[in-house]
Design a protein around this motif. Structure first.
Motif, mmCIF file in Angstrom:
data_model
loop_
_atom_site.group_PDB
_atom_site.id
_atom_site.type_symbol
_atom_site.label_atom_id
_atom_site.label_comp_id
_atom_site.label_asym_id
_atom_site.label_seq_id
_atom_site.Cartn_x
_atom_site.Cartn_y
_atom_site.Cartn_z
ATOM 1 N N LYS A 39 0.729 -1.173 -0.026
ATOM 2 C CA LYS A 39 -0.117 -0.121 -0.019
ATOM 3 C C LYS A 39 0.928 1.245 0.079
ATOM 4 N N ILE A 40 0.939 1.983 -1.117
ATOM 5 C CA ILE A 40 1.855 2.963 -1.117
ATOM 6 C C ILE A 40 1.191 4.454 -0.298
ATOM 7 N N ASN A 41 2.199 5.003 0.120
ATOM 8 C CA ASN A 41 1.792 6.261 0.965
ATOM 9 C C ASN A 41 3.026 7.356 0.437
ATOM 10 N N PRO A 42 2.336 7.831 -0.836
ATOM 11 C CA PRO A 42 3.398 9.008 -1.669
ATOM 12 C C PRO A 42 2.949 10.407 -0.694
ATOM 13 N N GLU A 83 12.104 20.829 4.828
ATOM 14 C CA GLU A 83 12.828 19.664 5.099
ATOM 15 C C GLU A 83 12.348 18.926 6.169
ATOM 16 N N VAL A 84 12.461 17.618 6.436
ATOM 17 C CA VAL A 84 11.869 17.056 7.639
ATOM 18 C C VAL A 84 13.124 16.190 8.133
ATOM 19 N N ASP A 85 13.596 16.303 9.398
ATOM 20 C CA ASP A 85 14.472 15.437 10.066
ATOM 21 C C ASP A 85 13.794 14.618 10.989
ATOM 22 N N LYS A 86 13.584 13.267 10.420
ATOM 23 C CA LYS A 86 12.734 12.231 11.229
ATOM 24 C C LYS A 86 13.385 11.968 12.626
ATOM 25 N N ASP A 87 14.769 12.089 12.815
ATOM 26 C CA ASP A 87 15.216 11.725 14.119
ATOM 27 C C ASP A 87 14.812 12.792 15.190
ATOM 28 N N LYS A 88 14.318 13.913 14.700
ATOM 29 C CA LYS A 88 13.898 15.039 15.931
ATOM 30 C C LYS A 88 12.120 14.777 15.864
ATOM 31 N N CYS A 89 11.425 14.156 14.996
ATOM 32 C CA CYS A 89 10.228 14.351 15.001
ATOM 33 C C CYS A 89 9.727 13.161 16.082
ATOM 34 N N VAL A 90 8.752 13.971 16.829
ATOM 35 C CA VAL A 90 8.209 12.887 17.962
ATOM 36 C C VAL A 90 6.625 12.653 17.747
ATOM 37 N N GLY A 91 6.258 12.868 16.392
ATOM 38 C CA GLY A 91 5.053 12.471 16.123
ATOM 39 C C GLY A 91 3.811 13.148 16.888
ATOM 40 N N CYS A 92 3.890 14.276 17.159
ATOM 41 C CA CYS A 92 2.934 15.242 17.708
ATOM 42 C C CYS A 92 1.857 15.805 16.796
ATOM 43 N N ILE A 104 0.922 17.723 4.523
ATOM 44 C CA ILE A 104 1.881 16.847 5.619
ATOM 45 C C ILE A 104 0.970 15.778 5.987
ATOM 46 N N MET A 105 1.489 14.541 6.092
ATOM 47 C CA MET A 105 0.886 13.258 6.505
ATOM 48 C C MET A 105 1.774 12.418 7.370
ATOM 49 N N PRO A 106 1.182 11.460 8.302
ATOM 50 C CA PRO A 106 1.986 10.400 8.847
ATOM 51 C C PRO A 106 2.641 9.569 7.851
ATOM 52 N N ASP A 107 3.861 9.283 8.297
ATOM 53 C CA ASP A 107 4.772 8.256 7.518
ATOM 54 C C ASP A 107 4.165 7.045 7.607
ATOM 55 N N ASP A 108 4.682 5.927 6.847
ATOM 56 C CA ASP A 108 4.544 4.393 6.901
ATOM 57 C C ASP A 108 4.085 4.093 8.284
ATOM 58 N N ASP A 109 4.928 4.228 9.147
ATOM 59 C CA ASP A 109 4.903 3.768 10.558
ATOM 60 C C ASP A 109 3.724 4.427 11.296
ATOM 61 N N GLY A 110 3.560 5.814 11.136
ATOM 62 C CA GLY A 110 2.600 6.628 11.850
ATOM 63 C C GLY A 110 3.222 7.178 13.024
ATOM 64 N N HIS A 111 4.729 7.064 13.199
ATOM 65 C CA HIS A 111 5.180 7.661 14.334
ATOM 66 C C HIS A 111 5.946 9.048 14.047
ATOM 67 N N ALA A 112 6.165 9.299 12.769
ATOM 68 C CA ALA A 112 6.627 10.664 12.415
ATOM 69 C C ALA A 112 5.833 10.979 11.104
ATOM 70 N N ILE A 113 6.065 12.222 10.624
ATOM 71 C CA ILE A 113 5.435 12.712 9.487
ATOM 72 C C ILE A 113 6.372 12.507 8.216
ATOM 73 N N GLN A 114 5.692 12.808 7.048
ATOM 74 C CA GLN A 114 6.483 12.526 5.935
ATOM 75 C C GLN A 114 5.537 13.961 4.803
ATOM 76 N N LYS A 115 6.496 14.559 4.096
ATOM 77 C CA LYS A 115 5.965 15.597 3.093
ATOM 78 C C LYS A 115 6.817 15.806 2.019
ATOM 79 N N CYS A 116 6.239 16.249 0.910
ATOM 80 C CA CYS A 116 7.258 16.626 -0.281
ATOM 81 C C CYS A 116 8.345 17.228 -0.011
ATOM 82 N N GLU A 117 9.513 16.805 -0.485
ATOM 83 C CA GLU A 117 10.610 17.625 -0.143
ATOM 84 C C GLU A 117 11.341 17.766 -1.682
ATOM 85 N N LEU A 118 10.646 17.732 -2.813
ATOM 86 C CA LEU A 118 11.117 18.258 -4.018
ATOM 87 C C LEU A 118 12.098 17.295 -4.493
#
Length: 143
Positions: A39-42, A83-92, A104-118
């Motif tokens: 299941k893709i999460n683009p 840009e997103v630094d996933k190491d700093k994201c706490v998923g708030c 902006i949306m939750p990433d595949d794990d739902g513990h952080a976020i993802q977004k277009c970074e071009l």
């Protein structure tokens, strides 16, 4: 600064931009292995309303509310790209609530976020959604 723009008149609603985005951000070198039975999460989403298809993706705002609202500093602006630094994201998900475009949306794990970074970390000069659009409805240009 160059940004992604969509011409809704040319968008077929084929969702190929989503598949190309998911593949480009998968970290794999084979599209079939990256996307088959997954299941893709683009980071770009095609929405359809009243027969019109349009893409929702980060606009890389000049004064981004998501960056201002990020409590950990996981979001930052570098050369005009948010840009997103996933190491700093706490998923708030404060950034998700702050984004006026819903880009902006939750990433595949739902513990952080993802977004277009071009695709600055994984493409050959242009975002994968632009390169994969068969109808040239998505462009990467300065306006």
């Amino acid at each position: 600064m160059k940004r992604v723009y969509v011409n809704e008149k040319w968008c077929l609603g084929c969702h190929l931009c989503e598949y190309n985005c998911a593949y480009a951000n998968s970290g794999k070198d084979d599209m079939v292995k990256a996307l088959k039975n997954v299941k893709i999460n683009p980071r770009i989403q095609i929405e359809e309303k009243d027969g019109i298809a349009f893409a929702v993706q980060c606009r890389h705002c000049e004064e981004p509310l998501c960056v201002k609202g990020c409590i950990t500093g996981a979001l930052s602006v570098k050369d005009g790209v948010i840009e997103v630094d996933k190491d700093k994201c706490v998923g708030c998900f404060t950034c998700i609530l702050s984004c006026p475009y819903g880009a902006i949306m939750p990433d595949d794990d739902g513990h952080a976020i993802q977004k277009c970074e071009l695709c600055v970390k994984n493409a050959n000069g242009q975002p994968a959604c632009v390169a994969g659009c068969p109808n040239k409805a998505i462009v990467f240009e300065e306006r």
